[in-house]
Design a protein around this motif. Structure first.
Motif, PDB file in Angstrom:
ATOM      1  N   ILE A  65      -0.069  83.813 -10.606  1.00  0.00           N
ATOM      2  CA  ILE A  65      -1.475  83.495 -10.755  1.00  0.00           C
ATOM      3  C   ILE A  65      -1.686  82.097 -10.190  1.00  0.00           C
ATOM      4  O   ILE A  65      -1.059  81.136 -10.650  1.00  0.00           O
ATOM      5  N   TYR A  66      -2.558  81.980  -9.191  1.00  0.00           N
ATOM      6  CA  TYR A  66      -2.736  80.696  -8.517  1.00  0.00           C
ATOM      7  C   TYR A  66      -4.150  80.147  -8.734  1.00  0.00           C
ATOM      8  O   TYR A  66      -5.127  80.891  -8.699  1.00  0.00           O
ATOM      9  N   VAL A  89      -0.464  89.618  -6.762  1.00  0.00           N
ATOM     10  CA  VAL A  89      -0.747  88.183  -6.840  1.00  0.00           C
ATOM     11  C   VAL A  89      -2.224  88.002  -7.152  1.00  0.00           C
ATOM     12  O   VAL A  89      -3.069  88.732  -6.630  1.00  0.00           O
ATOM     13  N   MET A  90      -2.547  87.034  -7.981  1.00  0.00           N
ATOM     14  CA  MET A  90      -3.946  86.781  -8.315  1.00  0.00           C
ATOM     15  C   MET A  90      -4.313  85.350  -7.988  1.00  0.00           C
ATOM     16  O   MET A  90      -3.548  84.419  -8.263  1.00  0.00           O
ATOM     17  N   THR A  91      -5.469  85.156  -7.380  1.00  0.00           N
ATOM     18  CA  THR A  91      -5.993  83.807  -7.134  1.00  0.00           C
ATOM     19  C   THR A  91      -7.394  83.710  -7.717  1.00  0.00           C
ATOM     20  O   THR A  91      -8.159  84.680  -7.699  1.00  0.00           O
ATOM     21  N   SER A  92      -7.739  82.529  -8.216  1.00  0.00           N
ATOM     22  CA  SER A  92      -9.064  82.310  -8.778  1.00  0.00           C
ATOM     23  C   SER A  92      -9.360  80.818  -8.757  1.00  0.00           C
ATOM     24  O   SER A  92      -8.462  79.998  -9.004  1.00  0.00           O
ATOM     25  N   PRO A  93     -10.597  80.434  -8.451  1.00  0.00           N
ATOM     26  CA  PRO A  93     -10.929  78.999  -8.404  1.00  0.00           C
ATOM     27  C   PRO A  93     -10.838  78.361  -9.779  1.00  0.00           C
ATOM     28  O   PRO A  93     -11.246  78.964 -10.779  1.00  0.00           O
ATOM     29  N   VAL A 128      -0.042  78.902 -11.983  1.00  0.00           N
ATOM     30  CA  VAL A 128      -0.280  78.825 -13.428  1.00  0.00           C
ATOM     31  C   VAL A 128       1.061  78.881 -14.151  1.00  0.00           C
ATOM     32  O   VAL A 128       1.925  79.706 -13.846  1.00  0.00           O
ATOM     33  N   THR A 129       1.240  78.008 -15.120  1.00  0.00           N
ATOM     34  CA  THR A 129       2.508  77.927 -15.856  1.00  0.00           C
ATOM     35  C   THR A 129       2.467  78.792 -17.114  1.00  0.00           C
ATOM     36  O   THR A 129       1.401  79.184 -17.599  1.00  0.00           O
ATOM     37  N   ASN A 130       3.646  79.054 -17.665  1.00  0.00           N
ATOM     38  CA  ASN A 130       3.746  79.803 -18.920  1.00  0.00           C
ATOM     39  C   ASN A 130       3.061  79.060 -20.058  1.00  0.00           C
ATOM     40  O   ASN A 130       2.492  79.671 -20.969  1.00  0.00           O
ATOM     41  N   GLU A 131       3.124  77.734 -19.992  1.00  0.00           N
ATOM     42  CA  GLU A 131       2.486  76.919 -21.033  1.00  0.00           C
ATOM     43  C   GLU A 131       0.968  77.119 -21.020  1.00  0.00           C
ATOM     44  O   GLU A 131       0.330  77.195 -22.088  1.00  0.00           O
ATOM     45  N   GLU A 132       0.388  77.218 -19.838  1.00  0.00           N
ATOM     46  CA  GLU A 132      -1.052  77.443 -19.733  1.00  0.00           C
ATOM     47  C   GLU A 132      -1.442  78.806 -20.309  1.00  0.00           C
ATOM     48  O   GLU A 132      -2.481  78.949 -20.961  1.00  0.00           O
ATOM     49  N   ILE A 133      -0.606  79.799 -20.064  1.00  0.00           N
ATOM     50  CA  ILE A 133      -0.882  81.137 -20.587  1.00  0.00           C
ATOM     51  C   ILE A 133      -0.765  81.156 -22.108  1.00  0.00           C
ATOM     52  O   ILE A 133      -1.612  81.723 -22.805  1.00  0.00           O
ATOM     53  N   THR A 134       0.268  80.518 -22.620  1.00  0.00           N
ATOM     54  CA  THR A 134       0.454  80.444 -24.075  1.00  0.00           C
ATOM     55  C   THR A 134      -0.732  79.758 -24.731  1.00  0.00           C
ATOM     56  O   THR A 134      -1.242  80.205 -25.774  1.00  0.00           O
ATOM     57  N   LYS A 135      -1.200  78.690 -24.140  1.00  0.00           N
ATOM     58  CA  LYS A 135      -2.342  77.954 -24.680  1.00  0.00           C
ATOM     59  C   LYS A 135      -3.602  78.805 -24.651  1.00  0.00           C
ATOM     60  O   LYS A 135      -4.447  78.723 -25.565  1.00  0.00           O
ATOM     61  N   ALA A 136      -3.749  79.642 -23.616  1.00  0.00           N
ATOM     62  CA  ALA A 136      -4.931  80.494 -23.503  1.00  0.00           C
ATOM     63  C   ALA A 136      -5.019  81.471 -24.665  1.00  0.00           C
ATOM     64  O   ALA A 136      -6.103  81.748 -25.189  1.00  0.00           O
ATOM     65  N   VAL A 161      -5.132  89.803  -5.312  1.00  0.00           N
ATOM     66  CA  VAL A 161      -6.396  90.093  -5.998  1.00  0.00           C
ATOM     67  C   VAL A 161      -7.177  88.792  -6.138  1.00  0.00           C
ATOM     68  O   VAL A 161      -6.695  87.833  -6.760  1.00  0.00           O
ATOM     69  N   TYR A 162      -8.365  88.762  -5.561  1.00  0.00           N
ATOM     70  CA  TYR A 162      -9.228  87.586  -5.682  1.00  0.00           C
ATOM     71  C   TYR A 162     -10.191  87.784  -6.839  1.00  0.00           C
ATOM     72  O   TYR A 162     -10.882  88.798  -6.917  1.00  0.00           O
TER      73      TYR A 162
END
Length: 423
Positions: free
Chosen positions: A176-177, A149-153, A59-67, A120-121
């Motif tokens: 975050i993946y 580390v976090m992963t999520s579908p 996950v990119t910083n841009e995706e987090i900012t947009k969220a 963390v799943y």
């Protein structure tokens, strides 16, 4: 709901889902492929199972900012307050290293060390579970884990849910993946070009995630293999049937296999709760799921005494237990087996799910007989410290050598004997 007199055997006779042979084989193939092909396998499985091609797993910083643009400030404040409550509770669980010194110079102790890295799943796709992030990440951070580390579908558009991203960011999670399922578990256990392996994997998931955690256990540690959610309400004549029914349904809506059980000493309460469940089901958005849960795994047991009711609760060893009786604090010492205990009519189970502070990752399937909720201790390991002085060896050496020879281990004994000969 079924209303039946309490019998000796109150268990719902549910066994832990071990998956089918076909499911276990599929998971084994996924784990092996990820181990061999890394990121390529993650992308292929994500496209196959989630219906989306993800070129960049991180996950990119841009995706987090947009969220943050779509999540209200009110929601963020609720997340922050819940985080602070959870952090405050878990801070009280921190264990310190310790040492003790004897007169002969012997020093014994225990060194508590946080794990280096934890994965963390977080289940995802069509649903968002920010509470899962809070309950798994916060105790790891309190324990001192440096890398979480976090992963999520991913969703169909290749992104993660905005609330999920905001929650992770509010906790300071940097990795975050966008990957889920058994393939995410394999990546966390063995590593890929993008994801560096961790030491422990925590978090809930479907049967494929559970089977993958079982398969990688030993290479990494895992928290537990959790089953469907459970609630038992222990009630007497003072209980409010409307509240009790609402709390039973709060778990039934999770899963058709979730279990919601009332154990009561009052037949009138039993009847009133059964009627109230029917009434509340009519307007419940997840009525179909809750109805299936109630039909297959719901029950109302009528006990002849509070003592008999408590025995039934301890036999069930539920994940969540609500004690809704006239004096719940008097009953508390009698409860031996329960993951989380909620005392009084205003201590509704969702209070613990989201906000109060104790962890909502709890033992299921009766494993509360020997298991505990997720704690800070689950993210640490302990090393024993032994420092014997020359005087201590002289004092106890012959007994140590004798014990070694008792087990037929001569080299063990001689390791001590050489020191006893020293002038």
């Amino acid at each position: 709901m079924k209303i039946i007199p309490l019998t000796e055997d109150v268990s719902l006779k549910r066994s832990i889902d071990q998956g089918t042979e076909e499911q276990r084989k599929a998971v084994s193939e996924i784990v092996t492929t990820v181990r061999q092909e890394g990121d390529k396998a993650l992308q292929q499985f994500t496209e196959k199972f989630d219906g989306v091609r993800v070129s960049d797993l991180l996950v990119t910083n841009e995706e987090i900012t947009k969220a943050y643009e779509t999540v209200s400030e009110e929601t963020i404040e609720i997340i922050r307050e819940a985080r602070d409550n959870i952090r405050d509770f878990h801070a009280r669980q921190v264990q310190q290293s310790w040492m003790t010194t004897a007169a002969n110079g012997t020093i014994l102790g225990q060194k508590v060390t946080p794990l280096d890295a934890v994965g963390v799943y977080v289940p995802g796709g069509r649903a968002a579970y920010p509470s899962t992030i809070l309950m798994n990440v916060v105790p790891a951070q309190v324990a001192g884990v440096e890398r979480v580390v976090m992963t999520s579908p991913p969703q169909k558009d290749g992104t993660l849910n905005d609330v999920v991203l905001v929650t992770a960011n509010e906790l300071g999670v940097k990795e975050i993946y966008k990957v889920g399922g058994a393939q995410a578990i394999a990546a966390l256990a063995y590593g890929t070009e993008t994801i560096t392996a961790v030491d422990k994997i925590v978090g809930p998931g479907n049967i494929f995630v559970a089977l993958a955690k079982q398969q990688v256990f030993g290479t990494v540690a895992i928290d537990m293999i959790a089953g469907p959610s459970e609630i038992v309400v222990l009630a007497d004549a003072s209980a409010n049937p409307e509240y009790v029914a609402a709390d039973l349904l709060s778990q039934a809506e999770h899963d058709p296999m979730a279990s919601a059980v009332l154990v009561t000493t009052d037949a009138h309460v039993a009847e009133a709760v059964a009627e109230e469940v029917k009434k509340q089901l009519e307007t419940l958005p997840k009525r179909e799921i809750a109805q299936a849960s109630m039909d297959d795994y719901g029950a109302i047991y009528i006990a002849t005494s509070l003592s008999e009711a408590v025995d039934a609760v301890n036999e069930l060893a539920p994940e969540h237990l609500e004690v809704v009786v006239e004096d719940p604090w008097a009953v508390l010492p009698l409860i031996r087996h329960a993951g989380a205990i909620f005392l009084g009519e205003y201590s509704s189970e969702p209070v613990g799910d989201y906000f109060a502070g104790p962890n909502h990752v709890l033992p299921t399937n009766g494993t509360a007989r020997f298991s505990s909720p997720l704690t800070v201790e689950d993210f640490t390991k302990k090393s024993s410290i032994i420092s014997y002085s020359k005087a201590a060896v002289k004092q106890h050496g012959e007994k140590i050598s004798a014990f070694a020879r008792l087990e037929g281990l001569e080299a063990h004994a001689r390791a001590i004997d050489y020191r006893l000969k020293e002038k």
